[in-house]
Design a protein around this motif. Structure first.
Motif, mmCIF file in Angstrom:
data_model
loop_
_atom_site.group_PDB
_atom_site.id
_atom_site.type_symbol
_atom_site.label_atom_id
_atom_site.label_comp_id
_atom_site.label_asym_id
_atom_site.label_seq_id
_atom_site.Cartn_x
_atom_site.Cartn_y
_atom_site.Cartn_z
ATOM 1 N N THR B 512 -20.217 -1.791 33.352
ATOM 2 C CA THR B 512 -20.022 -2.794 33.552
ATOM 3 C C THR B 512 -21.767 -3.584 33.977
ATOM 4 O OG1 THR B 512 -20.075 -2.039 36.004
ATOM 5 C CG2 THR B 512 -18.346 -2.260 35.236
ATOM 6 N N ASP B 514 -24.320 -4.760 31.816
ATOM 7 C CA ASP B 514 -24.906 -6.039 32.049
ATOM 8 C C ASP B 514 -24.050 -7.095 32.656
ATOM 9 O OD1 ASP B 514 -22.789 -6.204 30.573
ATOM 10 O OD2 ASP B 514 -23.599 -5.911 28.290
ATOM 11 N N GLY B 515 -22.914 -6.928 33.564
ATOM 12 C CA GLY B 515 -22.112 -8.236 34.447
ATOM 13 C C GLY B 515 -21.780 -8.921 33.261
ATOM 14 N N LYS B 516 -20.931 -8.596 31.916
ATOM 15 C CA LYS B 516 -20.132 -9.378 31.049
ATOM 16 C C LYS B 516 -18.685 -8.986 31.023
ATOM 17 C CE LYS B 516 -20.059 -10.039 26.354
ATOM 18 N NZ LYS B 516 -21.129 -9.902 25.204
ATOM 19 N N SER B 518 -15.523 -7.612 33.771
ATOM 20 C CA SER B 518 -15.489 -7.177 35.274
ATOM 21 C C SER B 518 -15.481 -5.944 35.023
ATOM 22 C CB SER B 518 -14.630 -8.196 36.132
ATOM 23 O OG SER B 518 -12.859 -8.012 34.968
ATOM 24 N N GLU B 554 -19.835 0.179 41.985
ATOM 25 C CA GLU B 554 -19.379 -1.764 42.208
ATOM 26 C C GLU B 554 -19.833 -1.320 43.801
ATOM 27 O OE1 GLU B 554 -17.209 -4.206 41.877
ATOM 28 O OE2 GLU B 554 -18.667 -3.683 39.835
ATOM 29 N N ALA B 557 -22.866 -1.545 44.238
ATOM 30 C CA ALA B 557 -23.107 -3.539 44.456
ATOM 31 C C ALA B 557 -22.881 -4.114 45.470
ATOM 32 C CB ALA B 557 -23.283 -3.804 43.384
ATOM 33 N N ARG B 559 -19.708 -4.628 46.265
ATOM 34 C CA ARG B 559 -18.593 -5.442 45.624
ATOM 35 C C ARG B 559 -17.411 -4.746 46.554
ATOM 36 N NH1 ARG B 559 -21.932 -7.606 41.178
ATOM 37 N NH2 ARG B 559 -21.076 -4.950 40.121
#
Lengths: 143, 960
Positions: B512, B514-516, B518, B554, B557, B559
């Motif tokens: 996860t 590079d955020g590409k 989920s 996660e 971050a 989330r």
């Protein structure tokens, strides 16, 4: 140790002579012979007379119905082994006169005696046909 | 017809019967010979076993019959059945008086028994007796048996007699005694160490057979300890000389060659003695040259000797003249139609390129033919060669080919070997990390279970550390591409476990990042992996830990974590797993998910797997705890090595203490020893649930990623680091564009462009040459694909390469006249280049027309290598004698050798004039290229004089 084993096998894959210079169990021998023979019989005339198998290198040569297979390790001169096979055949030829598969079958012990003279501890020790054959001839005379 | 012959022979046999063979035996052999299937053969043999069992057990079997039974037993074993019921009869027969029976008995025993068999003890006595026999044939038979049956323990029983037999009057006995001693040496070197001098003595035996046999033990001895036998080099050379002069009895001749097998053995020994020893090597040059000249290249045995000569020449201290004839022979081998000779040629080429790498290029097309040959043996040999000549410029092509081949074969043994070679080459020469990862993916995909697990850890570390430089964007690109490629692959069935572990680890760390993708996507994939490989605990462990990481990131971050239903069920399943490791991981995962962001960040910092962890070996943070315990009356800790003494001296009051045995006590202190880093305790206290789970198991365990990820015990990652340091260094080779070239080299880049342009122009001209050459070889047309492959294998500047190979061959074939001609064409073309390159300081005529030779050998060398080469060159200018040729075109790796050869040439062997001539004639034929200019530039700059080594005459003028 250069030579690890010497085999003579006919076209049908039946063993006609087997001499191992290192100890293998009966099962190991049977498996090894089967694998090698299958490999060599599948090759064509034009291909190399050398085959790698596991950690052996097999040098083989065909005379009529009979295959001569010599297993060597990596540092051996393959072409020289190929000629060694021929020397063996020439020697048998001199003794039996136009040697064939049946000669070897009927006189298996003689073929072994010749090998005993030529190869010891996996090394080629004698290459003079006269020297190889003289003990066998003497023994024949004595008996 | 053949049938008739066989029948006739059979008739002759049965009528002969006089060899004491019964009808029964003949029938048996005949029926075995006539079988058409294995099953039929087995039936016959089984019946035979029954017969033999009955016969052998009857008490009154006549002796001559026994011999026959023994042969039948040999047949039984040879055809793959157990004949142990008859072994004892073989042993008994060795006692027999009759020589022929005795020898058959010994034969059977050596075929049946290995040296550790129980029955051997019954034979030793017989052997002892037979060794004393008056009949030398009996002694020989016994010595044969000694070679096969005597083990370490029984050596002393026969050793004195064997030593005595070394002086026997019969040469056959001496020969076999030598071999028996050889056998003892092989079995137990210590038992005969005081008798080694006997081998030296026997080398001078009057009988050539004994001398030849002695070479076998000497070869073994010299292989182990060269230095003690240097003095024998002269003797071996002398023996070889005598053989070559046909002084041996005619009976040793084989196909008109004098004692070729002995020659080969001697050559093997010489190559050991001459290896890295200039003085010994010099003694061998003459005889080697003689033999190579005399060898009959039309017979197999002649070629076998030639091949052995090449092996020897490439092993001993190099001699240019011998190397040249070795190269000639190799090209003859490679051009031959016989696959056997091609095979030897490829092998010999592999040996010779270690000394003169430039000869590979002229054979490139032959090599590629062999590579594409359907003959597997030849192909493998060629892969061996490619493996030896891999460098950074051709690694991609070679490894790709290797992998393709690896995929195509089934042979487990060879797949393993080739996989590990791919890995080795990739680690050593990889041009980019991207390529490395892709290559490793392929290797893992197809042979993942065959490669060492260390390789997997290397790969993970590489992805984690990237270039090891400050280039963060490149690193993250690398990781993204790794993640992407793994997500592509992950769905494929039957991926090897090791590879899945790598995939899980990478997805966990960087899935996860590079955020590409989920978190739910990645976790879903991970759950799929765990589910699909439910039997593989290691993969599951990796998957769970990867899940843990994803969730932690996660949470860190900020989330919200939504656990997928399948994850939930996976975790629940693992909570009840039989494997404590999996259980523990699952519990940890559960615990971490419930924590707050701050705590999680401390437990599972983002992208921290490469950070060093300080380990407090003294465990000082536990001092207070220990103090407290001591005050409460606990036993003080005694170091492990001090413990045994204590318990020995006094009966150490251990009874009432729980740590009564070493093991138990050790464990009691082991727990805190798990090296919790100083900063962690605070975290631990904040997340109390985690603490009870003891860490030591991790430290000892193989699951490195988990260790480094958990960040609690750092031993894992530090271990990894050690492993990879070498690789990283090799990797460090700067990419062409990314470095800042020094002023002088940037200069050169300018001229570089100029020449390449020019080369592409002149290449059209050269094509014509190629075609003509090829047609002469009666090869209609070499496909462009092959040429391309050749170019990529043998160097980037393929066009100039081919030019060289063409003209090189031409020179070797035709006389110097032709060379002159090509010289002229070269000269014109090189003057062109000179014109293009007119910007550089030295006068063009001096530069090019004089010596258009120099380093065309390694056109693919990168600029940095060239610079290195320059350094060498300047150091060596003083060494360069007027005839010096080899040095300048010795490429990178061989610079050491080149040094040596240059000095040898100038000081010792003065080659006959004609040799020098051919050298010189060859020289001009080699095309000018970039490196040449580079070197001259540097020379001019550094020496201040116009060129030296490459222009012998000029050099002489200046200095002379």
């Amino acid at each position: 140790m250069g030579i690890r084993f010497i085999l003579m096998v006919n076209k049908q894959g039946q063993t006609r002579l087997a001499q191992y210079y290192e100890y293998l169990t009966l099962e190991e021998r049977r498996a090894l012979e089967g694998e090698i023979v299958r490999k060599c019989l599948a090759r064509t005339e034009q291909q190399c007379s050398f085959v790698e198998h596991r950690n052996y290198k097999i040098v083989y040569r065909r005379y009529a119905s009979l295959f001569f297979l010599v297993g060597v390790d990596n540092e051996e001169n393959e072409l020289a082994i190929l000629e060694f096979i021929h020397l063996l055949v020439e020697t048998m030829d001199r003794h039996f006169g136009n040697v064939c598969e049946l000669d070897i079958m009927f006189h298996l012990e003689k073929a072994h005696f010749m090998l005993e003279e030529m190869v010891m501890n996996g090394c080629i020790v004698e290459t003079s046909k006269a020297n190889i054959l003289s003990p066998i001839q003497l023994m024949d005379k004595a008996s | 017809m053949e049938q008739l012959k066989t029948i006739g022979r059979e008739l002759a046999m049965s009528s002969q019967g006089g060899f004491g063979q019964s009808k029964e035996f003949l029938d048996l052999i005949k029926s075995i010979g006539e079988t058409r299937s294995k099953a039929e053969e087995d039936r016959i043999v089984l019946r035979e076993i029954d017969t033999l069992k009955a016969r052998l057990s009857s008490p009154n079997t006549p002796k001559f019959k026994l011999k026959e039974y023994l042969m039948r037993l040999i047949y039984v074993e040879m055809l793959g059945h157990d004949a142990s019921f008859g072994y004892i009869h073989a042993v008994k027969m060795t006692h027999d008086e009759s020589l022929s029976l005795k020898r058959t008995g010994y034969l059977a025993v050596t075929l049946f028994l290995n040296e550790d068999h129980d029955l051997i003890i019954l034979i030793v006595n017989t052997i002892q007796k037979d060794l004393r026999s008056d009949n030398y044939l009996v002694v020989c038979a016994a010595l044969n048996a000694v070679c096969r049956l005597i083990n370490e323990e029984t050596i002393p029983a026969v050793l004195p007699q064997v030593v005595e037999l070394l002086g026997h009057q019969k040469e056959a006995v001496r020969k076999k005694a030598v071999m028996a001693l050889h056998r003892f040496y092989q079995r137990a070197p210590g038992s005969v160490s005081h008798l080694i001098s006997n081998f030296r003595k026997r080398l001078c035996d009057n009988d050539p057979g004994v001398m030849a046999a002695t070479l076998c033990p000497l070869f073994d001895l010299i292989t182990i300890d060269v230095n003690s036998y240097k003095d024998l080099a002269v003797s071996f050379v002398n023996i070889l000389k005598q053989i070559a002069e046909r002084r041996l009895p005619k009976s040793y001749d084989y196909h008109q060659m004098p004692a070729p097998f002995i020659q080969i053995k001697l050559l093997k020994i010489l190559s050991l003695l001459g290896n890295g020893d200039k003085k010994s090597s010099e003694q061998m040059y003459t005889i080697l040259g003689d033999i190579m000249r005399k060898c009959d290249a039309d017979s197999n045995i002649g070629n076998a000797v030639l091949y052995e000569c090449i092996c020897c020449v490439s092993s001993i201290h190099p001699n240019p003249k011998l190397l040249e004839s070795a190269a000639d022979t190799i090209s003859k081998f490679l051009k031959s139609d016989s696959h056997n000779l091609k095979y030897l040629g490829i092998d010999a080429l592999g040996r010779l390129i270690r000394i003169s790498p430039e000869i590979a290029e002229q054979h490139q097309l032959a090599v590629i033919d062999c590579l594409e040959d359907p003959d597997d043996t030849l192909k493998r040999k060629t892969f061996d060669l490619l493996y030896k000549m891999t460098k950074s410029s051709n690694v991609e092509v070679i490894v790709d080919r290797m992998i393709d081949y690896m995929i195509s074969i089934n042979d487990h043994h060879y797949r393993t070997e080739i996989a590990s070679r791919c890995v080795e080459l990739a680690e050593q020469f990889a041009p980019s990390n991207q390529w490395f990862i892709q290559t490793m993916n392929k290797v893992f995909e197809h042979a993942g279970d065959l490669v060492n697990t260390k390789v997997a850890h290397n790969l993970m570390r590489l992805i984690a550390e990237g270039f090891g430089e400050d280039d963060d964007t490149a690193d993250s690109q690398l990781r993204s591409s790794a993640v992407e490629s793994y997500l592509r692959i992950i769905g494929e069935p039957k991926l090897p476990s090791t590879f899945l572990q790598v995939i899980c680890w990478v997805l966990g760390e960087y899935g996860t990042a590079d955020g590409k993708y989920s978190a739910s996507y990645i976790t879903g994939k991970l759950c799929d992996v765990a589910e699909a490989h439910s039997t593989d605990d290691t993969v599951k462990a990796y998957a769970v830990t990867a899940l843990l990481k994803i969730y932690s990131f996660e949470i860190t971050a900020g989330r919200k974590v939504d656990t997928l239903p399948e994850c939930q069920s996976l975790i629940e399943e693992l909570l009840a797993s039989n494997s404590t490791d999996l259980q523990q991981r699952a519990y940890e995962l559960q615990a971490v998910i419930c924590l707050d962001a701050h705590a999680v960040e401390n437990i599972m910092p983002m992208d921290a797997n490469c950070e060093d962890i300080e380990i407090d070996n003294n465990l000082s943070f536990l001092g207070a705890y220990v103090q407290e315990s001591l005050e409460k009356g606990a036993q003080p800790y005694i170091p492990e090595d001090g413990r045994s003494e204590l318990s020995n001296i006094s009966n150490f009051r251990s009874q009432d203490h729980e740590s009564s045995t070493h093991a138990l006590r050790f464990e009691a202190y082991e727990l805190p020893k798990s090296s919790v880093p100083p900063k962690v305790p605070s975290v631990l206290s904040s997340s109390a649930e985690l603490v009870p789970i003891p860490q030591p198991s991790y430290v000892a365990e193989v699951h490195q990623p988990a260790t480094s990820a958990l960040k609690v015990s750092g031993s894992g990652s530090s271990e990894l680091k050690l492993r990879l340091d070498g690789v990283q260094k090799k990797w460090g080779r700067p990419a062409f564009s990314s470095t800042t070239p020094s002023p002088s080299s940037s200069d050169n880049f300018g001229s570089n462009n100029g020449t390449t342009q020019h080369e592409s122009i002149s290449s059209t001209k050269l094509k014509v040459h190629d075609v003509s050459y090829d047609s002469r070889k009666q090869q209609p047309e070499v496909s462009s694909e092959k040429k391309k492959l050749a170019a990529s294998l043998f160097g980037g500047a393929s066009k100039s390469d081919r030019k060289q190979s063409y003209s090189g061959q031409k020179v070797s074939k035709t006389n110097s006249h032709a060379a002159d001609k090509s010289n002229i064409t070269e000269a014109t073309s090189s003057s062109d280049i000179a014109a293009v390159k007119a910007t550089s300081q030295p006068p063009p005529d001096l530069l090019d027309l004089g010596e258009p030779t120099v380093t065309s050998s390694a056109p693919s060398v990168d600029p940095f290598k060239q610079l290195e080469g320059l350094l060498d060159l300047t150091q060596d200018t003083t060494n360069l004698s007027s005839s010096e040729v080899s040095m300048p075109n010795a490429p990178d790796l061989m610079s050491i050798y080149a040094d040596m050869s240059s000095s040898s040439q100038s000081t010792t062997v003065a080659p006959p004039p004609n040799v020098t001539k051919t050298h010189l004639a060859k020289q001009p034929s080699k095309g000018p290229n970039v490196q040449e200019f580079l070197e001259k530039d540097a020379l001019v700059r550094q020496v201040g004089v116009t060129p030296s080594g490459q222009n012998p005459n000029l050099f002489k003028d200046l200095l002379g």
